[in-house]
Write an enzyme that holds these catalytic residues in place. Sequence first.
Site, PDB file in Angstrom:
ATOM      1  N   GLU A 142       3.034  38.649  45.772  1.00  0.00           N
ATOM      2  CA  GLU A 142       2.878  39.136  44.401  1.00  0.00           C
ATOM      3  C   GLU A 142       2.691  40.653  44.395  1.00  0.00           C
ATOM      4  O   GLU A 142       1.877  41.199  45.144  1.00  0.00           O
ATOM      5  CB  GLU A 142       1.666  38.452  43.763  1.00  0.00           C
ATOM      6  CG  GLU A 142       1.354  38.889  42.348  1.00  0.00           C
ATOM      7  CD  GLU A 142       0.137  38.171  41.773  1.00  0.00           C
ATOM      8  OE1 GLU A 142      -0.107  38.313  40.560  1.00  0.00           O
ATOM      9  OE2 GLU A 142      -0.562  37.460  42.534  1.00  0.00           O
ATOM     10  N   CYS A 146       1.254  33.133  41.639  1.00  0.00           N
ATOM     11  CA  CYS A 146      -0.188  32.941  41.802  1.00  0.00           C
ATOM     12  C   CYS A 146      -0.814  31.984  40.781  1.00  0.00           C
ATOM     13  O   CYS A 146      -0.708  30.774  40.907  1.00  0.00           O
ATOM     14  CB  CYS A 146      -0.889  34.291  41.795  1.00  0.00           C
ATOM     15  SG  CYS A 146      -2.491  34.295  42.666  1.00  0.00           S
ATOM     16  N   LYS A 152       5.399  36.394  35.251  1.00  0.00           N
ATOM     17  CA  LYS A 152       4.214  35.551  35.395  1.00  0.00           C
ATOM     18  C   LYS A 152       3.728  35.081  34.026  1.00  0.00           C
ATOM     19  O   LYS A 152       3.556  35.885  33.105  1.00  0.00           O
ATOM     20  CB  LYS A 152       3.118  36.344  36.120  1.00  0.00           C
ATOM     21  CG  LYS A 152       1.865  35.550  36.492  1.00  0.00           C
ATOM     22  CD  LYS A 152       0.922  36.439  37.306  1.00  0.00           C
ATOM     23  CE  LYS A 152      -0.323  35.704  37.761  1.00  0.00           C
ATOM     24  NZ  LYS A 152      -1.194  36.575  38.590  1.00  0.00           N
TER      25      LYS A 152
END
Length: 535
Positions: free
Chosen positions: A49, A152, A116
Amino acid sequence: MRVAVTKTMKIALAQINSFVGDIENNSILIIKRATEAAENGAELVITPELSLCGYPPEDLVLREDFLKACSKSLTRIAQALPSIKVIVGHPLKKGGKIYNAASLLFNGKIQGTYFKKILPNYGVFDENRYFEPGEKEFIFKHKSLKIGLLICEDAWSLSPSKLLKKKLVDVIIVVNASPYEIEKYDARVKIITKLAKETKSSVIYLNAIGGQDELIFDGGSFVVNKQAKLTHQLSFFKEETAIIDVFLKANINNTFYNKEAHLYEALKLGLRDYVVKNNFKSIFIGLSGGIDSALVLALANDVFDKRDITAVMMPSEFTAKISIIESRKMIKNTGVNYKEIDIQSIFKLFRKTLSSEFKNKPFDTTEENLQARIRGVLLMALSNKFSGLVISTSNKSETAVGYTTLYGDMVGGFALLKDVPKTWVYKLAHYRNSISNIIPNEIIKRPPTAELRHDQLDQNSLPKYEILDKIIELYIEKDLDIASIVKEGFSSKNVNRVVKLINNNEFKRAQSPIGPKITHRAFGKDRRYPITFKH
């Protein structure tokens, strides 16, 4: 239904240590790792990330020049790696909004980008401050395999995984910058195993590595197959690029995973990266003959060349002979630079200077703190003169209740044990000595004392550390109130006193150096209380 396909896929998991803000060198590192992976037969390379800019970039992502540099470098990486697919994490500004993104690069171009969706905004995370959430899933094909991408926190939420389940993907890639905590690895495996089971997909969990201010990224990337079995495990606390076939099980060696070993290695990594990335050439440690400074010296000795470490013993009239003797033993064990500077004459001069002001006032905490502050001044003078960094030795237990001296033993640029409770200090000392006997046993056995007055012991001023640390954990990490903590079996007197000390010492903690987070809630970015409050 899924189409039957030949399932073989060589993927390079590039568990790299990105340097926050160093976009150019991070790009060079990504290109280097991807080139090496391609030469070894990899078809796809995955980076963590925000690997392009490092995590967390914080307010850097609010700068236009920073975002433009990231976009320019992303294009350069794509052009440098035309023959292999690469996933790179990066920030991206689009339509006036900034996203935490990951892009698939191939044929010299950006083939697609995922934003994300679930932005963490708790603990050390502030992603809602910087980023907008994405809305769409991102799925690409490789050799007839359908591959979904998550970033994540997405994997910890039901919503993104539900969408991928409906799309019947073969593989889910989760790129992460997940900070270390004691036992957090177990939580990660549990979440990813659940994701694999629910989506009936193989899941690749790639984590970042490295220290970044208060955070430690421990790596430990792994793969879970669609039967929810762990098939691949990468190293913890070191950079590694592993080329795996996601559909073939590898031999897994989990013997290294134990809490003491992991915590010790985490602290080493956090210390090394803070010192090295901030260009300090040497470090200074105030040695007292106690276990905290001994553990800090042991950690430093395991990280740096002994020629770059200076331990300083600064005895006063209250320093026991055994403190000096055991400190010298530790110096012999480590071989680091050592200085003894007697502070008694300086202490006497301070007292003489203040004698008229303190007339008819008894010796108390003021004089105790004077000694600590003299030591702090000497340590800072040495670090200034020789361009070094002072490593503070206060632990979480002391920091919580204010059993430290502002501008005294709290001085320094990095507080290595700031989030390490005293009970864990002992565990780590025993662990380190199980490797080789570096910390003298007498230091571990003797009762802890600040040695700022005659016959002083920590436990004369505080509850036993086994009790103190548990109360701190329940109040700081679990957010329990006083009544609830008492119900856990602690005396009302102890609980009320400890909670009062914690609340009254917020002003001290606000002025303390940063230190690495290793528990569920650390002082600093992880716990933001007002200094002036009543509750």
